[in-house]
Design an enzyme around this catalytic site. Structure first.
Site, PDB file in Angstrom:
ATOM      1  N   HIS A  51       0.847  -1.193   0.000  1.00  0.00           N
ATOM      2  CA  HIS A  51       0.000   0.000   0.000  1.00  0.00           C
ATOM      3  C   HIS A  51       0.882   1.242   0.000  1.00  0.00           C
ATOM      4  CE1 HIS A  51      -2.113   3.202   2.456  1.00  0.00           C
ATOM      5  NE2 HIS A  51      -2.942   3.054   1.446  1.00  0.00           N
ATOM      6  N   ASN A  52       0.539   2.227  -0.850  1.00  0.00           N
ATOM      7  CA  ASN A  52       1.322   3.467  -0.933  1.00  0.00           C
ATOM      8  C   ASN A  52       2.817   3.168  -0.911  1.00  0.00           C
ATOM      9  OD1 ASN A  52      -1.097   4.783  -1.027  1.00  0.00           O
ATOM     10  ND2 ASN A  52      -0.851   5.908   0.878  1.00  0.00           N
ATOM     11  N   GLU A  99       1.795   0.212  -5.520  1.00  0.00           N
ATOM     12  CA  GLU A  99       0.830   1.287  -5.737  1.00  0.00           C
ATOM     13  C   GLU A  99       1.530   2.569  -6.167  1.00  0.00           C
ATOM     14  OE1 GLU A  99      -3.056   3.351  -3.578  1.00  0.00           O
ATOM     15  OE2 GLU A  99      -1.695   2.097  -2.392  1.00  0.00           O
ATOM     16  N   ASP A 141       0.463   6.546  -6.589  1.00  0.00           N
ATOM     17  CA  ASP A 141      -0.490   7.663  -6.461  1.00  0.00           C
ATOM     18  C   ASP A 141      -0.002   8.785  -7.368  1.00  0.00           C
ATOM     19  OD1 ASP A 141      -1.909   6.261  -4.658  1.00  0.00           O
ATOM     20  OD2 ASP A 141      -1.595   7.585  -2.950  1.00  0.00           O
ATOM     21  N   HIS A 155       1.662  11.328  -1.587  1.00  0.00           N
ATOM     22  CA  HIS A 155       0.374  11.129  -0.929  1.00  0.00           C
ATOM     23  C   HIS A 155      -0.349  12.483  -0.904  1.00  0.00           C
ATOM     24  CE1 HIS A 155      -2.041   9.272   2.628  1.00  0.00           C
ATOM     25  NE2 HIS A 155      -2.632   9.108   1.476  1.00  0.00           N
ATOM     26  N   GLU A 177      -3.483   4.960  -8.642  1.00  0.00           N
ATOM     27  CA  GLU A 177      -4.518   5.876  -8.152  1.00  0.00           C
ATOM     28  C   GLU A 177      -4.341   7.177  -8.920  1.00  0.00           C
ATOM     29  OE1 GLU A 177      -5.460   8.075  -3.985  1.00  0.00           O
ATOM     30  OE2 GLU A 177      -5.176   5.896  -3.868  1.00  0.00           O
TER      31      GLU A 177
END
Length: 1274
Positions: A339-340, A369, A371, A383, A417
């Site tokens: 995640h992230n 991931e 973003d 983020h 994302e």
């Protein structure tokens, strides 16, 4: 097998292929290793480029870089190397892009090493391409050899490393004094003088020096001290006779004894081959003369084997990849997911880095991931709406391309994302195609397929998970940020009387702020005060020169008077100068340290031609280089310490009682406030009194000789050193010493009655955000404002803890840092403790800073004033004045008037919220419509999406779905239990991804097990956080060659599978006993006091804990409990046996030391070593537990046992006359046990018990093998 073995050096290997690494001759290997050991001068890129000698120290298995032959600048262990990367591919090289450095890309390389998530780097420039090539090849070769080296070789390297650590000249000896200093560093308490003397005599020490052989013997003696381990092998049921155990070098285990041990206790089928047993024994036999065809173990060697990685609890065959299992659709696998991935720390303020992707990919992660946000001219990754740093999208894709298939060549999924506008999405598509090339999957594997392709079909491919046009008739809108305003503000601290920088968020009607940040001050003057904390600096001494001479005289009389013994003091005559006083040829001499200023910078010097930026750097220079004068040449040696330097500190009190100290601390409303006091009537005893978690704590400090002892093993040379140490390191839980409680501070808070209330209004204690399960908690139904000073004020929904029910409708409790005050009972409702553990307060769920939140201010309860003339030295200040309590105010400062106005505007809007709620709702609707219009997807990106097409609408409806879609759920938004069957059915055909909820700002993780149990494929965790969740994740994906893909068991893929029913069926039982440990980590200054937790993770969460073993991290032994603890295994395919070693600190709190987590299906029975790992599941050199483990199929093996020893005797009578076998009387030495039918021991009763145990274990082992081979035993 340690995953790092497979991952290491793909980059280095790529360069080495040109030299035919696989075909390298032994001679070529020897030449390369010899050259690396000889060393070579290279350019080392750090803060500046320096020419240093770099070499490999073969004896200690370390890389060292040195400035001079007798001084090592730094070392790194070969076992700590995670990657050797060719080229100028690290941040170290970015400082030298100005062209001054002449090293070409192909002569440079970087060693990435360490045990934290963010690795250390050693960036080097060789003088030729051949030299760089040789080091790339050689380092890979040496590291592989180190990882494969047998345990005795690693022990010898470790011992040499310890010996050299106290003497950098690398002499093969050390003095007894050096040995005493070394032992605490090895986690071992120095024995008493008599015991130590006996040990030294036993190993033959003369003239107070130990050579390496004697040091090795001394080590064996230390490890043999805890020979209670051997009691396990003196039981009646033991499968062999243990010989003499009086001394570590006594002959204890003969060849056939060891074979019997391996067959019957360890259940090793290969041990029927006596040659293999002989080969294993020779690895651990130290004496070449004893490596015969009939080897014997000494006690020390047998113990060494028991603790070794060669005797590991883990069956390595489960670490091998099973290619036959890689042909199912992707939806049949658990997939290792991050995640992230770009973050190196928390979700709010940490650094984003391409190296975070590299770290995760090299751990075997198969879903990372990205973003993606709009950047200046190109897409960036960070983020959004936080203070995390930004990195270029293209740099990330290049890093992924370089490392995607290092640990695994099975498909990699990029979960994107998307927050970029259309034009930058087109750039993203171009970058993907240009950088990834043929690796990028842009077309379906099979056009007419009705299921996802297999990992084998997708080998070497990168899959994009991204919005696709026309999916569900449209796309989803971008996220709208929750907070109205976020950024940095300075907040006035009324305790420290200073401004502190905080990251702040205004959300709804509250201002949330994180912990204050230490600002990097590049003012060079900050280095000029470094000398103040040094023991040799005495400040301004009364009587000046005379007192300095007296101090040095006394010190030299005590220590022998070494030339160069010195101290530094402030000059008697010159305000800005200092005086160096030193001992030479029997008298004290003085030398003025002059200061001068040039260009606004102050410098210091003894001679006009050599200047230094600080007194500290001047003294350090002359400690390494001689001070040359006309009459003499001298190097500064020993420092004369200040006599009781704490007496000059304002935090020290020589006459303060415990009660007075508590009273002082209760007035200072800050965790980390502290003082040290002399204990009453005890001249050599002190106590540190400090605030932690809102409570006052005391800890005793004992002076023993010249040393101050905190706890039992943490030593400091002075109280000042102790305070400075715990200003940097946590003293209690996460609390450091921060606020010295001086008489002035106490006076200030004594005269200001509302200082405490200021703190309580503005600083929220951690247990108000997430309670630590206090007793008797109530929740406020209504707000209440105190009418008297002994009453509590609280808001609706507040949790009041430690409630005692008084009479007349008034209760007492703790809230907001105020303890045991009255409140009306009819304003609250009781909360059960179980309810607290299941659900967090709503305030925590809605907190945008999560665990990082330090305080909350209810803006609507304040009036906002713009202080036009500034305040406390700041020009741009807002003051929040409490509407009801005039004395309570909160001061905020921004960097500019414009920025202050923005905060003022948002805060003002909050105060007017009730009047303008409808207006804000209409504005948000308009903003939402605008965002939706912009949420288009560039066709170029859409065309690259094949299989992982996100579905955002009606995600929890499973009446129709496509195998190409993927559904993402926040951890607390997954389908409920009533939808479990439908969710399982969906997961058999299409993919799902689970990610942490927004409140996990500190990058904590959720338990992945319940998600795995319902078939979720990509359970995305924060890999940068070393916790139980990521360790379970590492354990699961250690299966199948660390490929990142683990096939879900067949029963999970059947329609009748119900995870909730599985909890009711016990399949296996595991009996575990923790016996001992060796070489535990030592994280701080103290010798650790370890204890071990053993838990079964899965459908059940059973846990067992040993007692604490005091002050021994080198070789503790746990004698209790005498019997193993039993765990019931409900789901062997998805259960984990986990060992956690903690230390108990001086406050009886547990602190993590090491862990080892294993899938139950790969556990081996017997007396086994548990190789320990760090929090990131990477090996810790030599650290291990010794445990007894027995794995048995529930309810089956017992049925096949003979019910009594009498039945065994009848069975025995059916055979011919028994053959008597006794290895220690040298009968039938050449015959292996299995060649003579049943072996009868000297005691027939002992034999019968042994046979019963053996028969039971063999049957259980057979059932276990049937299970793991997929053979039904029903």
């Amino acid at each position: 097998m340690d995953q790092s073995v497979r991952q290491f050096g793909s980059s280095a290997a790529a360069m080495a292929r040109s030299g035919s690494q696989g075909e390298m001759t032994e001679y070529r290997k020897i030449v390369i290793k010899r050259d690396l050991e000889m060393g070579v001068v290279m350019t080392v890129f750090r803060q500046k480029a320096e020419r240093l000698t770099v070499q490999v120290i073969m004896e200690t298995r370390q890389v060292a870089w040195t400035r001079t032959a007798d001084k090592t600048d730094g070392v790194l262990d070969l076992s700590e190397i995670r990657e050797v990367r060719p080229g100028r591919n690290s941040k170290d090289f970015e400082r030298f892009k100005d062209g001054k450095d002449k090293h070409n890309d192909n002569t440079c390389f970087t060693i990435f090493y360490g045990s934290q998530f963010v690795l250390n780097t050693l960036s080097l420039g060789a003088d030729s391409v051949d030299e760089a090539q040789k080091w790339l090849t050689g380092l890979e070769l040496l590291r592989e050899e180190t990882l494969a080296a047998p345990t005795p070789v690693l022990i010898e390297s470790w011992l040499r490393k310890q010996m050299y650590s106290v003497n950098q000249t690398k002499k093969n000896s050390l003095s007894v004094k050096e040995l005493k200093a070394l032992l605490p560093l090895l986690n071992y308490k120095v024995p008493g003088s008599r015991a130590l003397k006996d040990k030294l005599q036993e190993v033959g020490v003369k003239k107070d020096r130990l050579d390496f052989e004697q040091f090795h013997k001394f080590y064996n003696l230390m490890m043999f001290e805890q020979n209670e381990v051997l009691d396990e092998f003196k039981r009646e049921a033991c499968s062999f006779i243990l010989g003499n155990t009086d001394k570590p070098d006594a002959s204890a285990v003969l060849l056939h004894d060891f074979q019997r041990f391996l067959i019957y206790d360890q259940k090793e089928p290969w041990a029927n081959d006596l040659n293999q047993v002989r080969e294993l024994m020779t690895i651990f036999i130290d004496d070449t003369m004893r490596k015969t065809n009939d080897p014997e173990f000494t006690v020390s060697e047998f113990l060494s084997f028991l603790f070794s990685k060669e005797n590991s609890i883990w069956d390595e065959k489960f670490s091998d990849i099973n290619n036959l299992d890689m042909n199912n659709p992707l939806s049949h696998y658990w997939i290792s997911s991050s995640h992230n991935t770009y973050l190196t720390g928390d979700q709010l303020l940490s650094e984003s880095s391409t190296e975070a992707y590299v770290r995760c990919l090299r751990w075997g992660c198969r879903c990372v991931e990205l973003d993606c946000w709009e950047g200046p001219g190109e897409p960036i990754i960070y983020h959004g709406w936080t203070r995390t740093t930004k990195i270029k999208f293209e740099d990330v894709v290049k890093a992924i391309n370089d490392h995607a298939f290092v640990a695994s060549d099975f498909p990699l999924i990029l979960s994107i994302e998307e927050h970029c506008p259309i034009e930058q999405q087109r750039q993203m598509a171009r970058i993907f195609k240009d950088v990834l090339g043929d690796k990028l999957l842009a077309e379906p594997v099979e056009q007419l397929a009705e299921q996802l392709p297999s990992p084998t079909q997708l080998r070497g491919k990168i899959i994009l998970k991204h919005k696709k046009v026309n999916m569900e008739g449209g796309t989803t809108a971008k996220d709208v940020r929750k907070g109205q305003k976020q950024g940095d503000l300075d907040i006035w601290d009324p305790v420290n009387q200073r401004w502190n920088r905080h990251y702040c968020v205004i959300s709804d009607d509250k201002l949330y702020y994180a912990e204050e940040r230490e600002e990097e001050d590049e003012d060079p003057r900050k280095y000029q005060d470094l000398h103040c904390s040094e023991p040799w600096f005495h400040g301004r001494i009364p009587e000046g020169r005379l007192m300095a001479e007296r101090l040095i005289h006394d010190y030299c009389a005590e220590t022998g008077g070494q030339d160069g013994t010195f101290l530094v003091r402030q000059s008697d005559r010159y305000v800005t100068d200092f005086t160096l006083s030193f001992w030479r040829t029997g008298r004290v001499q003085h030398c003025r340290i002059r200061s001068s200023t040039e260009g606004g910078h102050t410098y210091f010097f003894l001679t006009p031609n050599l200047h230094f930026p600080s007194v500290y750097s001047l003294i350090e220079h002359y400690r390494e280089n001689p001070l040359r004068c006309q009459d003499f040449e001298l190097r500064l040696t020993e420092a004369v310490p200040k006599p009781d330097p704490h007496l000059q500190e304002r935090w020290f009190y020589s006459n303060l009682s415990r009660g007075q100290a508590e009273d002082y601390l209760l007035r200072i409303p800050r965790d980390g406030a502290f003082l040290i006091r002399q204990r009453e009537g005890e001249p050599d005893s002190f106590a540190i009194t400090f605030r932690g978690n809102g409570k006052v704590k005391h800890c005793r400090i004992q002076k023993e000789g010249s040393v101050y002892l905190l706890g039992t093993t943490t030593e400091f040379e002075s109280l000042v050193e102790l305070v400075n140490y715990f200003k940097k390191k946590p003293l209690y839980r996460k609390i450091k010493l921060r606020y010295p409680v001086t008489p002035e501070l106490v006076e200030h808070f004594s005269t200001n009655e509302n200082c405490s209330s200021i703190y309580m209004e503005t600083y929220v204690k951690p247990n108000e955000i997430e309670p630590l399960q206090p007793q008797n908690t109530v929740r406020a139904l209504y707000s209440y404002q105190a009418k008297q000073s002994d009453e509590l004020s609280f808001t609706k929904g507040a949790l009041i803890h430690n409630v005692s029910k008084e009479v007349d409708g008034w209760w007492k409790g703790d809230y907001g840092g105020r303890l045991q005050l009255f409140f009306p009972a009819n304003y609250v409702e009781e909360v059960s403790n179980s309810a607290q553990t299941d659900t967090k307060p709503q305030e925590m769920e809605d907190n945008p800073l999560g665990e990082l939140c330090k305080g909350i201010v209810e803006i609507s309860m304040y009036n906002i004033q713009n202080m036009k003339n500034g305040k406390y030295g700041k020009s741009h200040v807002l003051t929040l004045q409490h509407k009801e309590q005039d004395s309570v105010q909160f001061d905020l400062s921004a960097g500019s008037l414009e920025e202050l106005f923005e905060w003022y505007q948002v805060a003002w809007d909050v105060t007017q919220r009730e009047m303008s709620k409808q207006y804000h709702r209409e504005q948000e609707m308009k903003q939402q419509e605008e965002v939706e219009k912009k949420a288009e997807v560039a066709m170029e990106m859409s065309d690259l999406v094949v299989y992982c097409q996100p579905r955002s609408k009606e995600k929890d409806r499973f009446d129709s779905y496509s195998y190409k879609e993927v559904r993402s759920f926040m951890e607390n938004k997954i389908p409920g239990k009533s939808r479990t069957k439908d969710f399982l059915c969906y997961n058999r055909k299409a993919l799902s991804r689970i990610y942490p909820k927004n409140q996990r700002v500190e990058s904590s993780n959720f338990d992945p097990y319940p998600l795995w149990a319902v078939g979720c494929h990509m359970v995305a965790l924060n890999y940068q956080t070393a916790d139980k969740c990521t360790q379970l994740n590492s354990a699961l994906f250690s299966l199948n060659g660390n490929s990142g893909y683990v096939l879900q068991p067949e029963m999970m893929r059947s329609d009748g599978y119900d995870p909730h029913q599985e909890k009711k069926k016990v399949k296996y039982s595991i009996r575990v006993k923790v016996i001992a440990a060796r070489h535990l980590p030592k994280p701080g200054r103290s010798i650790v006091s370890p204890f071990v937790e053993v838990e079964l993770c899965g459908h059940s969460e059973d846990k067992f804990k040993t007692i604490v073993y005091r002050d021994n991290g080198l070789n503790p032994v746990w004698k209790a409990p005498a019997e193993p603890v039993e765990f019931s295994v409900f789901e062997p395919e998805l259960s984990f046996l986990r060992f956690v070693v903690n230390e108990e600190d001086m406050f009886s709190d547990p602190n993590f030391l090491a862990q080892a987590t294993f899938p139950v299906k790969g556990i081996r029975s017997g007396y086994r070593s548990v190789p320990l790992k760090n929090g990131y599941n990477e090996n810790l050199d030599l650290a291990a537990l010794l445990v007894y483990v027995s794995v048995q199929q529930a309810g089956r093996a017992e049925e096949e046992l003979y019910s009594s020893s009498s039945q065994l005797r009848k069975k025995q009578a059916e055979h011919s006359e028994p053959f008597l076998y006794d290895t220690h009387s040298n009968l039938q030495r050449s015959a292996a046990p299995h060649q003579h039918g049943q072996l009868v021991r000297e005691s027939s009763h002992r034999y019968l018990v042994s046979m019963a145990t053996t028969h039971f274990s063999v049957i259980a082992a057979k059932k276990w093998r049937n299970f793991i081979s997929g053979v039904s035993s029903d």
